[in-house]
Design a protein around this motif. Structure first.
Motif, short mmCIF file in Angstrom:
data_model
loop_
_atom_site.label_atom_id
_atom_site.label_comp_id
_atom_site.label_asym_id
_atom_site.label_seq_id
_atom_site.Cartn_x
_atom_site.Cartn_y
_atom_site.Cartn_z
N GLU A 146 0.81 -1.23 0.00
CA GLU A 146 0.00 0.00 0.00
C GLU A 146 0.84 1.27 0.00
O GLU A 146 0.46 2.28 -0.59
N ASN A 147 1.97 1.26 0.68
CA ASN A 147 2.75 2.48 0.83
C ASN A 147 3.74 2.74 -0.30
O ASN A 147 4.44 3.76 -0.29
N PHE A 148 3.83 1.84 -1.26
CA PHE A 148 4.79 2.00 -2.35
C PHE A 148 4.61 3.35 -3.06
O PHE A 148 3.51 3.74 -3.41
N GLY A 149 5.72 4.05 -3.24
CA GLY A 149 5.70 5.33 -3.94
C GLY A 149 5.44 6.53 -3.06
O GLY A 149 5.56 7.67 -3.51
N ASN A 150 5.10 6.30 -1.78
CA ASN A 150 4.88 7.41 -0.86
C ASN A 150 6.20 7.94 -0.31
O ASN A 150 7.21 7.24 -0.31
N SER A 151 6.19 9.16 0.18
CA SER A 151 7.36 9.76 0.80
C SER A 151 6.95 10.51 2.06
O SER A 151 5.82 11.02 2.15
N LEU A 152 7.85 10.56 3.03
CA LEU A 152 7.61 11.30 4.26
C LEU A 152 8.79 12.20 4.57
O LEU A 152 9.94 11.87 4.29
N ASP A 153 8.48 13.35 5.16
CA ASP A 153 9.52 14.23 5.67
C ASP A 153 10.13 13.56 6.90
O ASP A 153 9.44 13.31 7.89
N ILE A 154 11.41 13.25 6.84
CA ILE A 154 12.06 12.50 7.92
C ILE A 154 11.96 13.23 9.25
O ILE A 154 11.63 12.65 10.29
N ASN A 155 12.21 14.52 9.23
CA ASN A 155 12.25 15.29 10.48
C ASN A 155 10.88 15.49 11.12
O ASN A 155 10.78 15.67 12.33
N LEU A 156 9.83 15.44 10.32
CA LEU A 156 8.50 15.69 10.85
C LEU A 156 7.75 14.42 11.26
O LEU A 156 6.80 14.48 12.04
N ASN A 157 8.18 13.29 10.73
CA ASN A 157 7.37 12.08 10.92
C ASN A 157 7.98 11.00 11.80
O ASN A 157 7.32 10.02 12.10
N PHE A 158 9.23 11.18 12.21
CA PHE A 158 9.87 10.12 12.99
C PHE A 158 10.44 10.68 14.29
O PHE A 158 10.75 11.88 14.39
N SER A 159 10.59 9.80 15.27
CA SER A 159 11.18 10.20 16.54
C SER A 159 12.66 10.51 16.35
O SER A 159 13.26 10.12 15.34
N GLN A 160 13.25 11.19 17.30
CA GLN A 160 14.67 11.55 17.20
C GLN A 160 15.56 10.31 17.15
O GLN A 160 16.56 10.28 16.43
N SER A 161 15.20 9.28 17.90
CA SER A 161 16.00 8.05 17.88
C SER A 161 15.89 7.36 16.52
O SER A 161 16.89 6.83 16.01
N ALA A 162 14.69 7.39 15.92
CA ALA A 162 14.51 6.79 14.60
C ALA A 162 15.25 7.60 13.54
O ALA A 162 15.86 7.04 12.63
N ILE A 163 15.21 8.92 13.66
CA ILE A 163 15.89 9.79 12.70
C ILE A 163 17.38 9.51 12.71
O ILE A 163 18.05 9.48 11.66
N LYS A 164 17.94 9.29 13.89
CA LYS A 164 19.37 9.02 14.01
C LYS A 164 19.77 7.79 13.20
O LYS A 164 20.81 7.78 12.53
#
Length: 275
Positions: A146-164
């Motif tokens: 379902e999510n194929f082709g979608n994009s997310l802003d890394i800084n807005l959508n993930f926790s700081q630990s996930a961003i790292k």
């Protein structure tokens, strides 16, 4: 004059002994060593032609093994190390296959199979911008991710630990959901091609991708398993801190020298004997 080579034509391969590869613990992400040796390959293997390809300016015949030998059935990869090293490991394990064909042609180059190889056999196109996967001339979207082709802003959508964790592997502002998968039931192709691709063994596709949702991103290779072709769905580790491991087979793709080169080699042998 030899007949024109076609996709599906089979040939006998005689593997050579003396080639091996050790997958060390630090490379695989698994806490034990894994060794693969050509000494344990069968004396004969059947390979199937899947086309031709230009290799450094030389047009070569491209083959895939019809079945996966027991020696290549179990490779375990896991975690971040497994993801980082997957391409080199899969190609190196596949590379223990050396030797020549029954007609005398030598194996020139070996690597592991990718999603691109499989998609080309099925005439499947990956349209990332259009967010669909389809067969040429049919057009129906056969992708089930379902999510194929979608994009997310890394800084807005993930926790700081996930961003790292994500930042170690993704450059730029956005993370793209590149993983997809489709079923053999949705394919309109000859049965012999389905039988060639969908084996009883699950095997890796040397095709790293990102499988994720709005909470976490998973990084891993693709695979062929249970009648499905997967791209990037076998996440070896996640941005939420979890890691996973998978045991699947390695399926080699290899190239044989052209008949022209074969004849030149035979002519050279004759000259050497006369000399």
């Amino acid at each position: 004059m030899s007949k024109k080579l076609e996709i599906g034509d089979e040939i006998v391969i005689y593997p050579e002994g003396g080639y091996s590869y050790v997958v060390t613990k630090d490379i695989s992400g698994i806490n034990y060593e894994q060794e693969f040796s050509s000494l344990f390959l069968p004396e004969e293997l059947i390979a199937v032609c899947i086309g031709r390809e230009d290799m450094e300016g030389v047009l070569c015949d491209k083959y895939i093994l019809k079945e996966i030998p027991e020696e290549l059935e179990e490779l375990c990869l896991g975690g971040e190390s497994g993801f980082i090293n997957q391409s080199a490991v899969l190609d190196s394990v596949a590379g223990i296959l050396r030797g020549k064909a029954k007609d005398g042609r030598k194996i020139k180059y070996v690597r592991s199979v990718t999603d691109e190889d499989i998609n080309k056999l099925f005439n499947v196109t990956i349209d990332f911008k259009g967010k669909k996967v389809y067969q040429e001339g049919i057009g129906k979207n056969i992708n089930e991710e379902e999510n194929f082709g979608n994009s997310l802003d890394i800084n807005l959508n993930f926790s700081q630990s996930a961003i790292k964790i994500i930042r170690k592997h993704i450059k730029g502002k956005y993370i793209d959901f590149t993983s997809y998968y489709y079923s053999e039931e949705d394919l309109q192709v000859e049965e012999y091609l389905k039988k060639l691709v969908f084996l009883k063994e699950s095997y890796y596709l040397n095709s790293p991708g990102v499988c994720c949702d709005s909470d976490a991103a998973g990084f891993g290779p693709g695979g062929v398993d249970g009648g499905y072709v997967f791209y990037g769905n076998y996440d070896l580790f996640d941005s939420d801190g979890y890691w996973h491991s998978y045991v699947m087979a390695v399926r080699p793709i290899f190239y044989l020298e052209s008949e022209k080169e074969l004849q030149e080699n035979k002519d050279l042998e004759i000259l050497n004997k006369k000399g």
